[in-house]
Enzyme design. Sequence first.
Site, PDB file in Angstrom:
ATOM      1  N   LYS A 154       0.853  -1.169   0.000  1.00 18.06           N
ATOM      2  CA  LYS A 154       0.000   0.000   0.000  1.00 18.06           C
ATOM      3  C   LYS A 154       0.900   1.234   0.000  1.00 18.06           C
ATOM      4  O   LYS A 154       1.691   1.425   0.927  1.00 18.06           O
ATOM      5  CB  LYS A 154      -0.902  -0.016   1.235  1.00 18.06           C
ATOM      6  CG  LYS A 154      -1.821   1.183   1.315  1.00 18.06           C
ATOM      7  CD  LYS A 154      -2.797   1.036   2.452  1.00 18.06           C
ATOM      8  CE  LYS A 154      -3.682   2.260   2.573  1.00 18.06           C
ATOM      9  NZ  LYS A 154      -4.626   2.137   3.687  1.00 18.06           N
ATOM     10  N   LYS A 202      -2.151  -1.414  -3.929  1.00 17.59           N
ATOM     11  CA  LYS A 202      -3.043  -0.280  -3.831  1.00 17.59           C
ATOM     12  C   LYS A 202      -2.233   1.006  -3.868  1.00 17.59           C
ATOM     13  O   LYS A 202      -1.257   1.088  -3.114  1.00 17.59           O
ATOM     14  CB  LYS A 202      -3.804  -0.409  -2.512  1.00 17.59           C
ATOM     15  CG  LYS A 202      -4.715   0.735  -2.169  1.00 17.59           C
ATOM     16  CD  LYS A 202      -5.251   0.506  -0.794  1.00 17.59           C
ATOM     17  CE  LYS A 202      -6.077   1.708  -0.423  1.00 17.59           C
ATOM     18  NZ  LYS A 202      -6.603   1.636   0.885  1.00 17.59           N
TER      19      LYS A 202
HETATM   20  C1  PBG Z   1      -7.459   3.233   5.538  1.00 17.20           C
HETATM   21  C2  PBG Z   1      -7.783   3.064   4.129  1.00 17.20           C
HETATM   22  C3  PBG Z   1      -7.609   4.028   3.142  1.00 17.20           C
HETATM   23  C4  PBG Z   1      -8.155   3.498   1.966  1.00 17.20           C
HETATM   24  C5  PBG Z   1      -8.630   2.211   2.263  1.00 17.20           C
HETATM   25  N1  PBG Z   1      -8.366   1.941   3.621  1.00 17.20           N
HETATM   26  C6  PBG Z   1      -7.081   5.414   3.212  1.00 17.20           C
HETATM   27  C7  PBG Z   1      -5.764   5.682   3.747  1.00 17.20           C
HETATM   28  O1  PBG Z   1      -4.926   4.795   3.941  1.00 17.20           O
HETATM   29  O2  PBG Z   1      -5.518   6.851   4.019  1.00 17.20           O
HETATM   30  C8  PBG Z   1      -8.220   4.236   0.666  1.00 17.20           C
HETATM   31  C9  PBG Z   1      -9.212   3.765  -0.326  1.00 17.20           C
HETATM   32  C10 PBG Z   1      -9.486   4.728  -1.419  1.00 17.20           C
HETATM   33  O3  PBG Z   1      -8.846   5.785  -1.559  1.00 17.20           O
HETATM   34  O4  PBG Z   1     -10.400   4.409  -2.196  1.00 17.20           O
HETATM   35  N2  PBG Z   1      -6.715   2.359   6.204  1.00 17.20           N
END
Ligand code: PBG
Length: 328
Positions: free
Chosen positions: A200, A253
Amino acid sequence: MNLFQRPRRNRKSPAIRAMARETVLTPEDLVYPLFLHEGSEEEAITSMPGCMRWSLDGLVREAGEAHALGIPAVILFPAIANELKSPKAGECANPEGLVPRAIRALKAAHPSLVVITDVALDPYNSDGQDGLVQRNEVGLLEILNDETVEVLCRQALCHAEAGADMVGPSDMMDGRVAAIRAALDGASHQDVSILSYSVKYASAYYGPFRGALDSAPKDGDKKTYQMDPGNLREAVRELLLDEEEGADMVMVKPAGPYLDVIAALRNETTLPVAAYQVSGEYLMIKSAAAAGWLEEEAVVMESLTGIKRAGADIILSYFARDVAQRLG
Ligand code: PBG
């Protein structure tokens, strides 16, 4: 011209193109992310036109309709009321909290629907970070990795007790997959799977999502735990660790700007690879289409086909329902 090789022969009609097509998107590839809140009415999300914060009843209806279109799974994202947020994020493991109630309602209404939950503290944490926060002597923000992992285990257990099929740690703390696996197994939840957000990135594409949940960090950023966008070898390192720690599926992601990372993971693991087309990717298509600058349907199909072609077996997308409808 005297050409023996004419690749265009394989493109000469729709039927031949269908025979030659290498990557075909199906509703079964998709996971539908859904936002929910405590209210009894749906609420439009300003930062993500076309998306809703669903009430529990609305959520059950929407998930059922998506499932009937062939989508196997949903993933839940709760908008938690401000007064329930705290520095310890205790609400994340409340068995009567919004997410456990939603899991129970979804599984009761649609037993064959796969219910996935997001495991991270940001919706519950008054600091808006995925982990617990402490200030050091010089006032700098520190994320408490090991203390956070303990809370994540309680959160995952709470979701498993409520009937979640799969938990998805999205927090990027070190060691959380092994700890969650042990916690689940220790409570006889051997059958609950872990879909790890293994790779991520610290991405500006999450902006609209943080608007949807009002979960932006109050201070600082997430760069001490989310990955640097320039890194690919480190993605493989995170993958191998999560695999060793017991992840059942791994995720990249965002998706679109990281197709090479999806391809690398697909090469390096036998596990299913998921990719998340995140809120910023969704919004870029939506806003260009709203301005009349892009053809939404075609661009959506192309963006998801590209993600699948890169190697994703599973795609999380806010377009999932629209796409399943079109394919059906
Ligand atoms: C939080 C989380 C996030 C997303 C999914 N889980 C945001 C972040 O890490 O700040 C983002 C998903 C998206 O932008 O569609 N743990």
